[in-house]
Design an enzyme around this catalytic site. Structure first.
Site, mmCIF file in Angstrom:
data_model
loop_
_atom_site.group_PDB
_atom_site.id
_atom_site.type_symbol
_atom_site.label_atom_id
_atom_site.label_comp_id
_atom_site.label_asym_id
_atom_site.label_seq_id
_atom_site.Cartn_x
_atom_site.Cartn_y
_atom_site.Cartn_z
ATOM 1 N N ASN A 10 0.945 -1.269 0.053
ATOM 2 C CA ASN A 10 0.126 -0.119 -0.118
ATOM 3 C C ASN A 10 1.025 1.098 0.059
ATOM 4 O OD1 ASN A 10 -1.725 2.026 0.506
ATOM 5 N ND2 ASN A 10 -2.568 1.221 2.396
ATOM 6 N N HIS A 94 -9.883 1.054 4.418
ATOM 7 C CA HIS A 94 -8.380 1.397 5.317
ATOM 8 C C HIS A 94 -8.669 2.291 6.398
ATOM 9 C CE1 HIS A 94 -4.322 2.701 6.310
ATOM 10 N NE2 HIS A 94 -3.943 1.426 5.529
ATOM 11 N N GLU A 96 -7.195 4.852 7.583
ATOM 12 C CA GLU A 96 -6.796 6.069 7.197
ATOM 13 C C GLU A 96 -7.919 6.773 6.416
ATOM 14 O OE1 GLU A 96 -3.065 5.757 5.238
ATOM 15 O OE2 GLU A 96 -2.068 5.017 7.116
ATOM 16 N N GLY A 172 2.058 2.130 10.683
ATOM 17 C CA GLY A 172 3.053 3.577 10.312
ATOM 18 C C GLY A 172 3.739 3.692 11.706
#
Ligand code: PGA
Length: 251
Positions: A10, A94, A96, A172
Site C-alpha cells: 500500500n 483502510h 486512514e 506506521g
C-alpha cells in the site's frame, strides 16, 4: 506457500512517477515469480503500471473508489474508470480513509458493492484502535465492523474479497501485533466467514495482516496458520525491504 498466500503493498500518497516505475521494475527483476503480489498505487500510475505488470505475478490495486457509478462528483474516480484502465483490486475500509475522510461501514459497504459490480476485486481492511485493544475488546469490535459491511456481501462478492486485519495502533508506528495476537484475530475472522458463508469459503479466503510488517517480522507472522500474508505500507516503498517480505511468503 499455500493458495491463499498474498503479499500486498500500500504505497499510500508516496513516490513520484519515475520512482514508481523504478520500484516496479526492481520488483519484477526479483526472483519470486510464484508469489501473488498486489500493489496498491496512486490512481495516476495505474494505467502505466498495469501495462508494465501485465502477464506477471503482480496485480494492481487502487487505494479508493467512489461509491456512485458516475455523475457530477468533481474530482472523484469511478469503479468503471478503474476497471477500464486495467485495475484488478481496490483497497477499501483502510483506517486512514475511515479517520481522515470520515468513511463509515455503510459507505464502505456501498463502495465494495459498487467495486464488485464493476468486476473489481476488493481488499477489505478492518482493525481496532489502541483503546479497544487495551480494554481487551478487539474481537467484538472487529466483529461489529465485519457485520456492518463484509458479512453483508453475497457469496460471489465474498469470493472476490481479501480481508486485511490492520490494528490501527500498529500502522506506521513501528509497533507490530505479535504473531500470536495476529493469529488469534485471524482465526476469529475466519470463523465469522465460516458462520456467515461456509467452511469452504472460510478455507479459501485470504486474510492478510497489516501494521508495520517488515523483513524482520514477516517470517514469524506468515508462519501462523491463519495469517495468509501481509498488507504492507512503509516497507513496500523499497524493493530491498519489500523483496524479502515477498520471499517470506514463499518459504
Ligand atoms: P505500515 O502500513 O506497514 O506502514 O504500518 C500498513 C497499512 O497501512 O496498510
Amino acid at each position: 506457500m499455500n493458495k491463499r498466500s498474498v503479499v500486498a503493498g500500500n504505497w499510500k500518497m508516496n513516490l513520484n512517477s519515475l520512482e514508481a516505475n523504478d520500484l516496479v521494475q526492481d520488483l519484477l527483476s526479483l526472483k519470486h515469480h510464484s508469489a501473488r503480489v498486489i500493489l496498491g498505487v496512486p490512481y495516476v500510475y495505474i494505467s502505466s503500471l498495469a501495462r508494465l505488470t501485465n502477464g506477471t505475478n503482480i496485480e494492481i490495486a487502487a487505494q479508493n473508489c467512489h461509491h456512485k457509478e458516475k455523475g457530477a462528483y468533481t474530482g472523484e474516480i469511478s469503479v468503471n474508470m478503474l476497471k477500464s484502465i486495467g485495475t484488478d483490486y481496490v483497497i477499501l475500509g483502510h483506517s486512514e480513509r475511515r479517520e481522515y475522510f470520515g468513511e463509515d461501514e455503510a459507505l464502505i459497504l456501498e463502495k465494495m458493492q459498487m467495486a464488485h459490480q464493476a468486476g473489481l476485486k476488493v481488499i477489505y481492511c478492518c482493525g481496532e484502535p489502541l483503546s479497544v485493544r487495551e480494554a481487551g475488546e478487539q474481537n467484538d469490535y472487529v466483529e461489529q465492523q465485519l457485520r456492518n459491511s463484509l458479512l453483508k456481501l453475497d457469496k460471489e462478492q465474498m469470493q472476490n474479497t481479501i480481508i486485511a486485519y490492520e490494528p490501527i495502533w500498529a500502522i506506521g508506528t513501528g509497533k507490530t501485533a505479535s504473531a500470536d495476537q495476529a493469529q488469534d484475530m485471524h482465526k476469529h475472522i475466519r470463523q465469522l466467514v465460516n458462520n456467515q458463508f461456509s467452511a469452504e469459503m472460510a478455507e479459501e479466503t485470504s486474510i492478510l495482516y497489516g501494521g508495520s510488517v517488515k523483513p524482520a517480522n514477516a517470517n514469524e507472522l506468515f508462519a501462523k496458520a491463519d495469517v495468509d500474508g501481509g498488507l504492507v505500507g512503509g516497507a513496500s516503498l523499497k524493493a530491498e525491504l519489500f523483496g524479502p517480505i515477498i520471499e517470506a511468503i514463499i518459504e
